[in-house]
Design a protein around this motif. Structure first.
Motif, PDB file in Angstrom:
ATOM      1  N   ASP A  68       0.872  -1.174   0.000  1.00 34.94           N
ATOM      2  CA  ASP A  68       0.000   0.000   0.000  1.00 34.94           C
ATOM      3  C   ASP A  68       0.913   1.229   0.000  1.00 34.94           C
ATOM      4  N   PRO A  69       0.861   2.054  -1.037  1.00 37.00           N
ATOM      5  CA  PRO A  69       1.748   3.228  -1.121  1.00 37.00           C
ATOM      6  C   PRO A  69       1.666   4.145   0.088  1.00 37.00           C
ATOM      7  N   LYS A  70       0.528   4.108   0.786  1.00 34.89           N
ATOM      8  CA  LYS A  70       0.348   4.977   1.940  1.00 34.89           C
ATOM      9  C   LYS A  70       0.958   4.383   3.211  1.00 34.89           C
ATOM     10  N   ALA A  71       1.338   3.128   3.136  1.00 40.73           N
ATOM     11  CA  ALA A  71       1.898   2.456   4.315  1.00 40.73           C
ATOM     12  C   ALA A  71       3.377   2.189   4.083  1.00 40.73           C
ATOM     13  N   ASP A  72       4.203   3.075   4.568  1.00 37.30           N
ATOM     14  CA  ASP A  72       5.647   2.927   4.377  1.00 37.30           C
ATOM     15  C   ASP A  72       6.385   3.605   5.528  1.00 37.30           C
ATOM     16  N   TRP A  73       6.828   2.808   6.464  1.00 39.93           N
ATOM     17  CA  TRP A  73       7.661   3.346   7.544  1.00 39.93           C
ATOM     18  C   TRP A  73       9.042   2.695   7.528  1.00 39.93           C
ATOM     19  N   VAL A  74       9.315   1.905   6.488  1.00 43.13           N
ATOM     20  CA  VAL A  74      10.611   1.255   6.352  1.00 43.13           C
ATOM     21  C   VAL A  74      11.650   2.169   5.709  1.00 43.13           C
ATOM     22  N   HIS A  75      11.272   2.833   4.609  1.00 46.27           N
ATOM     23  CA  HIS A  75      12.251   3.636   3.884  1.00 46.27           C
ATOM     24  C   HIS A  75      12.796   4.791   4.734  1.00 46.27           C
ATOM     25  N   ALA A  76      11.942   5.404   5.527  1.00 51.30           N
ATOM     26  CA  ALA A  76      12.416   6.490   6.393  1.00 51.30           C
ATOM     27  C   ALA A  76      13.392   5.952   7.435  1.00 51.30           C
ATOM     28  N   PHE A  77      13.136   4.750   7.927  1.00 54.73           N
ATOM     29  CA  PHE A  77      14.054   4.124   8.887  1.00 54.73           C
ATOM     30  C   PHE A  77      15.408   3.861   8.231  1.00 54.73           C
ATOM     31  N   GLU A  78      15.368   3.326   7.021  1.00 53.76           N
ATOM     32  CA  GLU A  78      16.616   3.033   6.316  1.00 53.76           C
ATOM     33  C   GLU A  78      17.423   4.298   6.061  1.00 53.76           C
ATOM     34  N   LYS A  79      16.729   5.361   5.705  1.00 52.82           N
ATOM     35  CA  LYS A  79      17.414   6.625   5.427  1.00 52.82           C
ATOM     36  C   LYS A  79      18.035   7.207   6.691  1.00 52.82           C
ATOM     37  N   GLN A  80      17.310   7.101   7.789  1.00 58.01           N
ATOM     38  CA  GLN A  80      17.785   7.692   9.043  1.00 58.01           C
ATOM     39  C   GLN A  80      18.925   6.898   9.664  1.00 58.01           C
ATOM     40  N   THR A  81      18.897   5.575   9.550  1.00 61.76           N
ATOM     41  CA  THR A  81      19.858   4.735  10.273  1.00 61.76           C
ATOM     42  C   THR A  81      20.931   4.094   9.389  1.00 61.76           C
ATOM     43  N   GLY A  82      20.657   4.015   8.090  1.00 63.13           N
ATOM     44  CA  GLY A  82      21.574   3.305   7.205  1.00 63.13           C
ATOM     45  C   GLY A  82      21.427   1.797   7.292  1.00 63.13           C
ATOM     46  N   CYS A  83      20.411   1.326   8.016  1.00 63.12           N
ATOM     47  CA  CYS A  83      20.142  -0.110   8.164  1.00 63.12           C
ATOM     48  C   CYS A  83      19.104  -0.548   7.138  1.00 63.12           C
ATOM     49  N   GLN A  84      19.532  -1.328   6.156  1.00 62.59           N
ATOM     50  CA  GLN A  84      18.602  -1.826   5.155  1.00 62.59           C
ATOM     51  C   GLN A  84      17.760  -2.959   5.756  1.00 62.59           C
ATOM     52  N   VAL A  85      16.464  -2.847   5.576  1.00 64.08           N
ATOM     53  CA  VAL A  85      15.537  -3.804   6.183  1.00 64.08           C
ATOM     54  C   VAL A  85      15.246  -4.971   5.250  1.00 64.08           C
ATOM     55  N   HIS A  86      15.430  -6.176   5.759  1.00 60.70           N
ATOM     56  CA  HIS A  86      15.036  -7.399   5.073  1.00 60.70           C
ATOM     57  C   HIS A  86      14.038  -8.096   5.996  1.00 60.70           C
ATOM     58  N   SER A  87      12.829  -8.297   5.526  1.00 61.77           N
ATOM     59  CA  SER A  87      11.812  -8.872   6.402  1.00 61.77           C
ATOM     60  C   SER A  87      11.147 -10.089   5.788  1.00 61.77           C
ATOM     61  N   LYS A  88      10.713 -10.975   6.659  1.00 62.30           N
ATOM     62  CA  LYS A  88       9.969 -12.164   6.252  1.00 62.30           C
ATOM     63  C   LYS A  88       8.665 -12.199   7.029  1.00 62.30           C
ATOM     64  N   VAL A  89       7.556 -12.322   6.314  1.00 62.01           N
ATOM     65  CA  VAL A  89       6.256 -12.432   6.973  1.00 62.01           C
ATOM     66  C   VAL A  89       6.051 -13.873   7.414  1.00 62.01           C
ATOM     67  N   ALA A  90       5.687 -14.061   8.657  1.00 66.28           N
ATOM     68  CA  ALA A  90       5.411 -15.393   9.192  1.00 66.28           C
ATOM     69  C   ALA A  90       3.904 -15.590   9.305  1.00 66.28           C
ATOM     70  N   ALA A  91       3.466 -16.802   9.049  1.00 68.79           N
ATOM     71  CA  ALA A  91       2.040 -17.112   9.077  1.00 68.79           C
ATOM     72  C   ALA A  91       1.581 -17.630  10.432  1.00 68.79           C
ATOM     73  N   SER A  92       2.529 -17.974  11.297  1.00 67.97           N
ATOM     74  CA  SER A  92       2.154 -18.508  12.602  1.00 67.97           C
ATOM     75  C   SER A  92       3.268 -18.271  13.608  1.00 67.97           C
ATOM     76  N   SER A  93       2.923 -18.401  14.876  1.00 66.00           N
ATOM     77  CA  SER A  93       3.933 -18.282  15.928  1.00 66.00           C
ATOM     78  C   SER A  93       4.923 -19.427  15.847  1.00 66.00           C
ATOM     79  N   ASP A  94       4.442 -20.602  15.468  1.00 59.89           N
ATOM     80  CA  ASP A  94       5.331 -21.746  15.341  1.00 59.89           C
ATOM     81  C   ASP A  94       6.412 -21.480  14.301  1.00 59.89           C
ATOM     82  N   GLU A  95       6.020 -20.861  13.177  1.00 61.94           N
ATOM     83  CA  GLU A  95       6.990 -20.529  12.142  1.00 61.94           C
ATOM     84  C   GLU A  95       8.004 -19.524  12.659  1.00 61.94           C
ATOM     85  N   MET A  96       7.528 -18.544  13.432  1.00 66.01           N
ATOM     86  CA  MET A  96       8.448 -17.562  13.992  1.00 66.01           C
ATOM     87  C   MET A  96       9.501 -18.214  14.877  1.00 66.01           C
ATOM     88  N   VAL A  97       9.062 -19.120  15.726  1.00 62.73           N
ATOM     89  CA  VAL A  97       9.986 -19.798  16.639  1.00 62.73           C
ATOM     90  C   VAL A  97      11.009 -20.602  15.854  1.00 62.73           C
TER      91      VAL A  97
END
Length: 398
Positions: A68-97
């Motif tokens: 969603d173009p209106k939902a973006d809080w990653v790019h500002a974080f990357e610009k401010q910190t220099g930390c490039q974000v790599h994320s994985k969406v998990a479908a369950s708590s078991d997968e997260m663990v």
């Protein structure tokens, strides 16, 4: 608003498995007891950022504008910190663990059903909250919870919270209910039109009701049930099953059922109630007099994080007032940061979600992990562990 908790709905509670040697207190603001995690230490200071951070998150928590173009809080974080974000969406708590056990991820947005597992296994490190400046503004009710701390030591930064509510059709359910009895003892009044959350953790909802209505059972914590208490909750749910038209895990199906009249009463979330009402359903959702169960998520840092400095930067960023407000509105939950309410685009948002109403949250028993070592502190009995909740749920549904 975008409802993104749903990818977890079908599987989140089914992943509530924890080593039997672990223990915790009941839900709601007291740190875990009986849990002896590995002796890990939180950092005393931060160093230079590493240039990237690898995250595991629920859908809707790490948005970069691609969904969603209106939902973006990653790019500002990357610009401010220099930390490039790599994320994985998990479908369950078991997968997260499981993913956290690989050591390839730096942080995770764990729910209460996963956080104690991560603490007990040593996969999550204690967090130095002094290194997260925005932590000071997190609502008190989210600090030192049974699901995110051990003996006063926080193992993460709270992200948000929500309650499991009773929703009913205001035109077809009269008089207006005040108690969960409307979907338990009185469910037959709306036989075939009652709905319930499709998960073994729903047994806790029955236990919470029995805690108030059958004091002789002496239920203290709906996630700490001895055999007698557990049998009573299961019996109540088997009775309810005769009146249930549909068990839901997909929010679209619940919205559709309330719009069509197939469902007229049952458990829901505030964001679903809002959506149903916006689409014309004549509904109201509330916390009954017995209280409710609920959920709370916590950002936790891996004990083997390869990019711990960027991870801490992310923890501080995601609970900063403006970003926490964005996430809460997009996801559909109460924000964790008390200053986030001044940043929401809908100025009534925090009122609707009871974000600052600590008396409201005192009525909520946040999801926790049922284990053999009773979470309420009893030593003279063994409680029913979650694998048997899973077995019982199959029996309940027939």
């Amino acid at each position: 608003m975008r409802l993104n908790r749903i990818p977890r709905a079908a599987a989140v509670a089914a992943a509530l498995l924890l080593a039997a040697a672990c223990g915790s207190s009941g839900s709601g603001g007291s740190s875990a007891t009986g849990l002896n995690p590995p002796a890990l230490k939180a950092p005393t200071k931060l160093g230079a950022t590493e240039g990237q951070v690898n995250l595991i998150a629920w859908a809707g928590y790490v948005e970069d504008g691609s969904n969603d173009p209106k939902a973006d809080w990653v790019h500002a974080f990357e610009k401010q910190t220099g930390c490039q974000v790599h994320s994985k969406v998990a479908a369950s708590s078991d997968e997260m663990v499981k993913l956290m056990k690989t050591g390839e991820y730096d942080a995770v947005s764990a729910s209460g059903d996963a956080s104690l597992r991560l603490i007990a296994s040593g996969d999550a490190a204690p967090v130095n909250t002094a290194l997260v400046p925005n932590y000071k503004d997190v609502f008190a009710g989210l600090k030192n919870g049974a699901w995110n701390s051990v003996k006063g030591q926080m193992y993460g930064i709270p992200h948000g919270r929500g309650a499991n509510l009773l929703m009913y059709n205001t035109q077809k359910v009269k008089p207006a209910p005040t108690s969960w009895s409307a979907v338990f003892e009185d469910a037959a009044r709306h036989k075939g039109h009652v709905t319930a959350y499709d998960s073994p953790i729903y047994i806790a909802d029955a236990a919470l009701y029995l805690k108030s209505t059958r004091p002789e059972l002496r239920i203290q914590d709906p996630y700490a049930l001895d055999q007698k208490q557990f049998d009573a909750a299961v019996s109540l749910l088997k009775q309810q099953n005769r009146s249930v038209g549909e068990y839901w895990s997909d929010y679209l199906k619940e919205v559709s059922a309330f719009k069509s009249g197939d469902s007229v009463i049952g458990t829901t979330w505030q964001v679903i109630a809002n959506l149903a009402a916006s689409e014309g359903a004549k509904v109201r959702a509330f916390v009954p007099k017995e209280g409710s169960t609920g959920w709370s998520d916590t950002w936790m840092v891996s004990s083997r994080a390869k990019h711990p400095n960027c991870a801490y930067k992310w923890l501080n960023w995601i609970v900063s007032p403006k970003v926490n407000a964005q996430v809460a509105e997009y996801f559909g939950e109460a924000p964790a940061n008390s200053r986030a309410c001044a940043e929401t685009s809908d100025k009534n948002f925090c009122t609707v979600y009871h974000a600052a109403d600590e008396d409201y949250w005192k009525k909520i028993a946040f999801w926790n992990t049922p284990i053999a070592q009773c979470l309420d502190g009893r030593k003279d009995v063994r409680c029913v562990p979650y694998d048997r909740w899973v077995q019982a749920w199959t029996e309940i549904k027939g």
